[in-house]
Design a protein around this motif. Structure first.
Motif, PDB file in Angstrom:
ATOM      1  N   ALA A 165      28.069 -31.771 -12.271  1.00  0.00           N
ATOM      2  CA  ALA A 165      27.757 -31.922 -13.502  1.00  0.00           C
ATOM      3  C   ALA A 165      28.895 -31.913 -14.433  1.00  0.00           C
ATOM      4  N   ALA A 166      29.602 -31.218 -14.451  1.00  0.00           N
ATOM      5  CA  ALA A 166      30.970 -31.057 -15.071  1.00  0.00           C
ATOM      6  C   ALA A 166      31.836 -32.235 -14.864  1.00  0.00           C
ATOM      7  N   GLY A 167      32.133 -32.582 -13.689  1.00  0.00           N
ATOM      8  CA  GLY A 167      32.804 -34.062 -13.326  1.00  0.00           C
ATOM      9  C   GLY A 167      32.129 -35.017 -13.954  1.00  0.00           C
ATOM     10  N   ALA A 168      30.866 -35.346 -13.953  1.00  0.00           N
ATOM     11  CA  ALA A 168      30.172 -36.414 -14.615  1.00  0.00           C
ATOM     12  C   ALA A 168      30.386 -36.332 -16.172  1.00  0.00           C
ATOM     13  N   GLU A 169      30.344 -35.249 -16.595  1.00  0.00           N
ATOM     14  CA  GLU A 169      30.527 -35.184 -18.170  1.00  0.00           C
ATOM     15  C   GLU A 169      31.991 -35.561 -18.383  1.00  0.00           C
ATOM     16  N   GLU A 170      32.851 -34.932 -17.529  1.00  0.00           N
ATOM     17  CA  GLU A 170      34.296 -35.218 -17.935  1.00  0.00           C
ATOM     18  C   GLU A 170      34.648 -36.684 -17.840  1.00  0.00           C
ATOM     19  N   LEU A 171      34.082 -37.476 -17.137  1.00  0.00           N
ATOM     20  CA  LEU A 171      34.382 -38.735 -16.896  1.00  0.00           C
ATOM     21  C   LEU A 171      33.520 -39.906 -17.973  1.00  0.00           C
ATOM     22  N   ILE A 172      32.651 -39.202 -18.474  1.00  0.00           N
ATOM     23  CA  ILE A 172      31.810 -39.900 -19.850  1.00  0.00           C
ATOM     24  C   ILE A 172      32.665 -39.651 -20.882  1.00  0.00           C
ATOM     25  N   GLU A 173      33.158 -38.489 -21.047  1.00  0.00           N
ATOM     26  CA  GLU A 173      34.041 -38.232 -22.184  1.00  0.00           C
ATOM     27  C   GLU A 173      35.253 -39.205 -22.132  1.00  0.00           C
ATOM     28  N   GLU A 174      35.898 -39.355 -21.026  1.00  0.00           N
ATOM     29  CA  GLU A 174      37.055 -40.102 -20.958  1.00  0.00           C
ATOM     30  C   GLU A 174      36.866 -41.525 -20.913  1.00  0.00           C
ATOM     31  N   LEU A 175      35.958 -42.202 -20.177  1.00  0.00           N
ATOM     32  CA  LEU A 175      35.934 -43.516 -20.080  1.00  0.00           C
ATOM     33  C   LEU A 175      34.661 -43.974 -20.836  1.00  0.00           C
ATOM     34  N   GLY A 176      33.974 -43.403 -21.554  1.00  0.00           N
ATOM     35  CA  GLY A 176      32.745 -43.807 -22.166  1.00  0.00           C
ATOM     36  C   GLY A 176      31.415 -43.603 -21.458  1.00  0.00           C
ATOM     37  N   GLU A 177      30.459 -44.141 -22.448  1.00  0.00           N
ATOM     38  CA  GLU A 177      29.269 -44.013 -21.535  1.00  0.00           C
ATOM     39  C   GLU A 177      29.056 -44.993 -20.532  1.00  0.00           C
ATOM     40  N   ASP A 178      28.532 -44.364 -19.346  1.00  0.00           N
ATOM     41  CA  ASP A 178      28.367 -45.405 -18.073  1.00  0.00           C
ATOM     42  C   ASP A 178      27.021 -45.041 -17.351  1.00  0.00           C
ATOM     43  N   ALA A 179      26.114 -46.137 -16.980  1.00  0.00           N
ATOM     44  CA  ALA A 179      24.888 -45.860 -16.540  1.00  0.00           C
ATOM     45  C   ALA A 179      25.052 -45.047 -15.215  1.00  0.00           C
ATOM     46  N   SER A 180      25.943 -45.181 -14.362  1.00  0.00           N
ATOM     47  CA  SER A 180      25.878 -44.607 -12.961  1.00  0.00           C
ATOM     48  C   SER A 180      26.355 -43.171 -13.186  1.00  0.00           C
ATOM     49  N   MET A 181      27.277 -42.971 -14.166  1.00  0.00           N
ATOM     50  CA  MET A 181      27.752 -41.340 -14.273  1.00  0.00           C
ATOM     51  C   MET A 181      26.836 -40.676 -15.253  1.00  0.00           C
TER      52      MET A 181
END
Length: 349
Positions: free
Chosen positions: A59-75
């Motif tokens: 969950a933490a990894g997915a949240e971090e990627l969304i914050e860095e790269l923006g909203e992503d459906a798979s994430m």
């Protein structure tokens, strides 16, 4: 709060693992067995704690990627999946850490006796004896008959954890079927009672020999015929409680006496538990000796091939398999119900 509980589980599990490899602990048989038992009991919760940590990392990894790269459906899907898993694991960990019944690891003494229904009730008691002994064998427990006859079956189920399984069988079992003796094909309702007693060790129950009256007499078989030519049967009366236990299955008076004392010790232990629970006003529906024995806990309907456990309102349609000792589904549901009730009691305390 759940994170603190996970940390406690991890710390305690690691501590127990170290103790199991400690030469001093290994050299002490009693302590090593105690540590091993605690390790095995905590192992399922430790596994859930490890899953919880992985789900938190996901969950933490997915949240971090969304914050860095923006909203992503798979994430976003992965984050929601991880959060859902964390929520499920929260409850599972709490249930796994519910305080266990202190008797769960004990062997048990089971007493089955025909109730209402005359001769058919005695036959039904025999069917229950067969069902429970087969269930015990399926679970790799050992069974030992203590006294069998006259529609009454007293036997021991030996093995660590036997009480945690068989305590749910204590109560009145009702059967609805056409008896073999019924010429008109009418359905009869009969009952048999099952008492499940955690086997008590000497340390659990102290019996003063002066409180015992021990009588010996000649064993008898059907119709009163003499089985032995010596006085090998034993009747033990515990004078303070009035409990009487008779044994005559063995040819040796010593063996019959030893079996009778084992049953007496278990009955006295059960009585002490019941008194303690009454004082604490504990609602223990599945516990033998709290008055629930008179209540119908389960119905076996032959016509519809169904079995209904009234305590948890569970109905299964595999009567034949249940009678052959396949009680896993019913036992698992009862164990889950007990854990939830214990969790609620802990939360309310």
């Amino acid at each position: 709060m759940i994170e603190d509980l996970v940390a406690q589980i991890e710390s305690r599990f690691a501590e127990l693992g170290e103790q199991m490899t400690d030469p001093e602990v290994i050299a002490d048989r009693e302590r090593y067995a105690e540590v091993g038992r605690a390790y095995r009991q905590l192992e399922p919760a430790a596994g859930l704690a490890a899953e919880w940590r992985r789900a938190q990392d996901d969950a933490a990894g997915a949240e971090e990627l969304i914050e860095e790269l923006g909203e992503d459906a798979s994430m976003r899907e992965e984050l929601e999946r991880a959060r859902e898993q964390i929520e499920q694991l929260d409850e599972q960990i709490r249930l796994a850490m519910v305080e266990r019944d202190p008797n769960d690891e004990k062997s048990v003494i089971v007493e089955i006796q025909g109730g209402a229904g005359g001769e058919e009730a005695g036959l039904w008691a025999g069917d229950l004896y067969r069902m429970l002994t087969r269930y015990a064998e399926r679970l790799s427990f050992k069974t030992e008959p203590l006294e069998i006859g006259d529609g009454k079956y007293t036997f021991e189920i030996k093995g660590e954890g036997a009480y945690s399984v068989f305590k749910f069988e204590g109560g009145t079992h009702r059967v609805q079927r056409v008896p073999q003796t019924e010429s008109q094909g009418r359905i009869h309702t009969s009952t048999a009672t099952v008492a499940v007693l955690p086997e008590a060790e000497d340390v659990d129950v102290q019996i003063d020999p002066n409180d015992l009256q021990i009588d010996v007499y000649r064993s008898s078989g059907p119709g009163g015929q003499s089985v032995n030519t010596t006085d090998s049967a034993v009747r033990v009366t515990h004078k303070p409680s009035g409990i009487v236990v008779s044994m005559q299955d063995e040819k040796s008076q010593l063996q019959n006496r030893e079996k009778a004392l084992r049953v007496l010790r278990a009955r006295l232990y059960e009585r002490a538990l019941a008194e303690q629970q009454a004082e604490l006003a504990a609602d223990r529906r599945s516990q033998v000796g709290t008055g629930d024995r008179a209540e119908k806990i389960r119905t076996y309907n032959y016509g519809e091939r169904r079995v209904t456990d009234h305590r948890i309102k569970l109905t299964v349609h595999n009567l034949d398999q249940v009678l052959e000792g396949d009680l896993d589904e019913i036992t698992s549901a009862l164990q889950a119900d007990e854990r939830r009730r214990r969790l609620e009691a802990q939360a309310a305390a």
